[in-house]
Scaffold this motif. Structure first.
Motif, PDB file in Angstrom:
ATOM      1  N   ASN A   1     -25.737 -32.770 -33.647  1.00  0.00           N
ATOM      2  CA  ASN A   1     -24.950 -33.021 -32.439  1.00  0.00           C
ATOM      3  C   ASN A   1     -23.858 -34.041 -32.711  1.00  0.00           C
ATOM      4  N   GLY A   2     -24.166 -35.041 -33.540  1.00  0.00           N
ATOM      5  CA  GLY A   2     -23.157 -36.025 -33.904  1.00  0.00           C
ATOM      6  C   GLY A   2     -21.981 -35.402 -34.624  1.00  0.00           C
ATOM      7  N   ILE A   3     -22.254 -34.475 -35.533  1.00  0.00           N
ATOM      8  CA  ILE A   3     -21.166 -33.782 -36.230  1.00  0.00           C
ATOM      9  C   ILE A   3     -20.323 -32.995 -35.239  1.00  0.00           C
ATOM     10  N   TYR A   4     -20.990 -32.323 -34.287  1.00  0.00           N
ATOM     11  CA  TYR A   4     -20.234 -31.558 -33.291  1.00  0.00           C
ATOM     12  C   TYR A   4     -19.324 -32.474 -32.469  1.00  0.00           C
ATOM     13  N   GLU A   5     -19.855 -33.581 -31.986  1.00  0.00           N
ATOM     14  CA  GLU A   5     -19.051 -34.449 -31.122  1.00  0.00           C
ATOM     15  C   GLU A   5     -17.911 -35.101 -31.891  1.00  0.00           C
ATOM     16  N   ALA A   6     -18.186 -35.544 -33.121  1.00  0.00           N
ATOM     17  CA  ALA A   6     -17.096 -36.098 -33.934  1.00  0.00           C
ATOM     18  C   ALA A   6     -16.043 -35.037 -34.202  1.00  0.00           C
ATOM     19  N   GLY A   7     -16.481 -33.791 -34.444  1.00  0.00           N
ATOM     20  CA  GLY A   7     -15.523 -32.708 -34.664  1.00  0.00           C
ATOM     21  C   GLY A   7     -14.660 -32.445 -33.450  1.00  0.00           C
ATOM     22  N   CYS A   8     -15.256 -32.555 -32.257  1.00  0.00           N
ATOM     23  CA  CYS A   8     -14.462 -32.378 -31.037  1.00  0.00           C
ATOM     24  C   CYS A   8     -13.360 -33.422 -30.950  1.00  0.00           C
ATOM     25  N   VAL A   9     -13.718 -34.691 -31.165  1.00  0.00           N
ATOM     26  CA  VAL A   9     -12.760 -35.780 -30.979  1.00  0.00           C
ATOM     27  C   VAL A   9     -11.721 -35.788 -32.096  1.00  0.00           C
ATOM     28  N   ILE A  10     -12.139 -35.520 -33.337  1.00  0.00           N
ATOM     29  CA  ILE A  10     -11.244 -35.654 -34.486  1.00  0.00           C
ATOM     30  C   ILE A  10     -10.400 -34.402 -34.715  1.00  0.00           C
ATOM     31  N   LEU A  11     -10.931 -33.225 -34.361  1.00  0.00           N
ATOM     32  CA  LEU A  11     -10.227 -31.974 -34.669  1.00  0.00           C
ATOM     33  C   LEU A  11      -9.834 -31.184 -33.424  1.00  0.00           C
ATOM     34  N   VAL A  12     -10.792 -30.929 -32.531  1.00  0.00           N
ATOM     35  CA  VAL A  12     -10.534 -30.021 -31.410  1.00  0.00           C
ATOM     36  C   VAL A  12      -9.595 -30.655 -30.388  1.00  0.00           C
ATOM     37  N   PHE A  13      -9.837 -31.898 -30.005  1.00  0.00           N
ATOM     38  CA  PHE A  13      -8.993 -32.529 -28.997  1.00  0.00           C
ATOM     39  C   PHE A  13      -7.548 -32.686 -29.471  1.00  0.00           C
ATOM     40  N   PRO A  14      -7.286 -33.103 -30.726  1.00  0.00           N
ATOM     41  CA  PRO A  14      -5.886 -33.107 -31.179  1.00  0.00           C
ATOM     42  C   PRO A  14      -5.248 -31.724 -31.137  1.00  0.00           C
ATOM     43  N   LEU A  15      -6.021 -30.683 -31.440  1.00  0.00           N
ATOM     44  CA  LEU A  15      -5.484 -29.319 -31.346  1.00  0.00           C
ATOM     45  C   LEU A  15      -5.082 -29.013 -29.906  1.00  0.00           C
ATOM     46  N   ILE A  16      -5.917 -29.384 -28.952  1.00  0.00           N
ATOM     47  CA  ILE A  16      -5.613 -29.115 -27.545  1.00  0.00           C
ATOM     48  C   ILE A  16      -4.367 -29.882 -27.113  1.00  0.00           C
ATOM     49  N   VAL A  17      -4.245 -31.140 -27.537  1.00  0.00           N
ATOM     50  CA  VAL A  17      -3.064 -31.924 -27.181  1.00  0.00           C
ATOM     51  C   VAL A  17      -1.815 -31.332 -27.824  1.00  0.00           C
ATOM     52  N   ALA A  18      -1.921 -30.862 -29.059  1.00  0.00           N
ATOM     53  CA  ALA A  18      -0.772 -30.224 -29.712  1.00  0.00           C
ATOM     54  C   ALA A  18      -0.353 -28.974 -28.955  1.00  0.00           C
ATOM     55  N   LEU A  19      -1.311 -28.213 -28.447  1.00  0.00           N
ATOM     56  CA  LEU A  19      -0.978 -27.041 -27.619  1.00  0.00           C
ATOM     57  C   LEU A  19      -0.276 -27.481 -26.341  1.00  0.00           C
ATOM     58  N   GLY A  20      -0.805 -28.521 -25.705  1.00  0.00           N
ATOM     59  CA  GLY A  20      -0.205 -28.996 -24.462  1.00  0.00           C
ATOM     60  C   GLY A  20       1.158 -29.608 -24.646  1.00  0.00           C
ATOM     61  N   ALA A  21       1.426 -30.149 -25.838  1.00  0.00           N
ATOM     62  CA  ALA A  21       2.721 -30.766 -26.104  1.00  0.00           C
ATOM     63  C   ALA A  21       3.768 -29.762 -26.559  1.00  0.00           C
ATOM     64  N   GLY A  22       3.400 -28.498 -26.678  1.00  0.00           N
ATOM     65  CA  GLY A  22       4.340 -27.494 -27.176  1.00  0.00           C
ATOM     66  C   GLY A  22       5.532 -27.286 -26.277  1.00  0.00           C
ATOM     67  N   GLN A  23       5.353 -27.517 -24.973  1.00  0.00           N
ATOM     68  CA  GLN A  23       6.444 -27.364 -24.013  1.00  0.00           C
ATOM     69  C   GLN A  23       6.355 -28.472 -22.972  1.00  0.00           C
ATOM     70  N   LYS A  24       7.519 -29.033 -22.641  1.00  0.00           N
ATOM     71  CA  LYS A  24       7.549 -30.047 -21.584  1.00  0.00           C
ATOM     72  C   LYS A  24       7.713 -29.414 -20.207  1.00  0.00           C
ATOM     73  N   THR A  25       8.548 -28.399 -20.115  1.00  0.00           N
ATOM     74  CA  THR A  25       8.883 -27.829 -18.811  1.00  0.00           C
ATOM     75  C   THR A  25       8.370 -26.405 -18.737  1.00  0.00           C
ATOM     76  N   VAL A  26       7.330 -26.204 -17.965  1.00  0.00           N
ATOM     77  CA  VAL A  26       6.783 -24.884 -17.702  1.00  0.00           C
ATOM     78  C   VAL A  26       6.531 -24.789 -16.209  1.00  0.00           C
ATOM     79  N   ASP A  27       6.343 -23.581 -15.742  1.00  0.00           N
ATOM     80  CA  ASP A  27       6.126 -23.391 -14.312  1.00  0.00           C
ATOM     81  C   ASP A  27       5.126 -22.265 -14.127  1.00  0.00           C
ATOM     82  N   GLY A  28       4.805 -21.993 -12.897  1.00  0.00           N
ATOM     83  CA  GLY A  28       3.823 -20.979 -12.573  1.00  0.00           C
ATOM     84  C   GLY A  28       2.778 -21.559 -11.644  1.00  0.00           C
ATOM     85  N   ALA A  29       2.113 -20.673 -10.906  1.00  0.00           N
ATOM     86  CA  ALA A  29       1.158 -21.132  -9.896  1.00  0.00           C
ATOM     87  C   ALA A  29       0.030 -21.938 -10.517  1.00  0.00           C
TER      88      ALA A  29
END
Length: 381
Positions: A274-302
């Motif tokens: 479980n420790g490996i999973y949680e460290a993997g989330c913080v070190i790898l998965v969360f930066p990936l999600i932030v990189a996806l979210g930072a891909g565009q500043k201006t988007v729209d839609g409901a």
């Protein structure tokens, strides 16, 4: 029985656009925090039974977002902004809701008596008020001053602990670490990642839970949890880490919900998994999600407009929902409701928490920040 919550990442300065998808992801994480806390009492202290098992990692996601947005908002403004200016801006952004959260926690304290809180009885009204006033100053309390037996440094509003470490990271950034070159920052981030991995894998629980107690272990957990994600976020912004794909908000939200919701790994005999999973989330998965979210500043839609709404609510929701959770935890612990009754009350509490957050934002937080800004801040570019 204790967990985490989100922190504010809204730091965008004048003349700069928000990252709309990141705002939306912040809202998704905030809702997941409340849902996690609603399930938490039913685990009765056993993390193996917890539904939405890794919801406490939302605070690590928020630290990462915070570092990214702080770097975007302030890295290029130090030529005409002092450390004092920066700290005042953070106080204006964060502190009105810190005060309201403390007041809310004090007002609801009398309704929280329960066997879940072994120290709650016998606290005088004067002592509760003193704890509230100290909480306004962000002074952390020792275990001996706790009100309910959970060793919280802010016992009227437990998740305020993550704001304490948010302030620590902000101050470290402002007084010196912002001057690090990208190579030096990468070295710091790598060392912090190793410390986080060691904590998660070799810690006694096999997870990253903790940070709210004023002792050696609590401080170690708090610093380990904030240093890597916050300064990884700073480094990501400096390096231009972003991924441009369609439906980034939907994909990022699904990844985030899945990461926070999966069952615990390894069972009680293999906590390190479980420790490996949680460290993997913080070190790898969360930066990936932030990189996806930072891909565009201006988007729209409901869907993004809805997400932006919850993004705006995320900090008020974080700072006001937990006094309700104390009451809910007391009820679940003592009454042992069935699944149907617990679900009905939990849904009502979720609706109430969102409503309180909206009213707080609209009629208190936004006006209070505007008033403070007009008196404390000077204009910078």
């Amino acid at each position: 029985m204790k967990s985490d919550a989100a922190t504010s990442t809204d730091a965008i300065g004048p003349g700069k656009n928000h990252y709309v998808i990141l705002d939306g992801l912040r809202g998704v994480a905030a809702l997941m925090v409340v849902i996690f806390h609603l399930f938490e009492p039913f685990s009765f202290g056993d993390p193996q039974r917890q539904i939405v098992n890794h919801g406490y990692l939302a605070v690590d996601f928020f630290f990462l977002l915070s570092g990214f947005v702080i770097a975007y908002a302030y890295d290029d403004r130090w030529g005409d902004m002092s450390v004092g200016d920066f700290i005042r801006r953070r106080i204006v952004r964060l502190h009105p809701m810190v005060v309201l959260g403390g007041v809310f926690g004090a007002l609801l304290f009398a309704f929280q008596t329960s066997s879940a809180f072994p120290k709650i009885e016998g606290n005088s009204a004067g002592y509760v008020i003193a704890v509230m006033l100290l909480g306004f100053t962000m002074i952390p309390l020792p275990k001996s001053a706790d009100l309910r037996g959970w060793d919280e440094i802010y016992p009227l509003n437990g998740p305020q602990w993550s704001l304490f470490y948010e302030y620590v990271a902000n101050i470290l950034y402002a007084i010196g670490l912002r001057r690090l070159s990208n190579r030096a920052m990468a070295t710091l981030v790598a060392a912090a990642a190793l410390a986080l991995l060691h904590l998660a894998v070799f810690g006694p629980r096999g997870d990253l839970i903790g940070g709210w107690a004023l002792d050696f272990n609590g401080i170690r957990i708090g610093l380990s949890r904030v240093i890597f994600p916050f300064f990884a976020g700073v480094l990501m912004k400096r390096l231009g880490a972003r991924i441009r794909i369609r439906h980034a908000f939907a994909i990022g939200s699904l990844l985030l919900v899945a990461a926070l919701s999966l069952p615990r790994f390894g069972g009680p005999d293999h906590l390190w998994l479980n420790g490996i999973y949680e460290a993997g989330c913080v070190i790898l998965v969360f930066p990936l999600i932030v990189a996806l979210g930072a891909g565009q500043k201006t988007v729209d839609g409901a869907s993004v407009r809805v997400a932006r709404f919850f993004g705006d609510l995320s900090f008020p929701l974080y700072i006001t929902h937990f006094p309700l959770i104390y009451i809910y935890t007391a009820w679940v612990t003592d009454a042992r409701p069935g699944a149907a009754e617990g679900t009905l009350v939990g849904v009502a509490l979720l609706f109430t928490a969102v409503t309180i957050a909206y009213v707080s934002l609209r009629f208190y937080d936004a006006p209070a920040r505007a008033w403070l800004a007009s008196r404390l801040l000077r204009r910078t570019r």
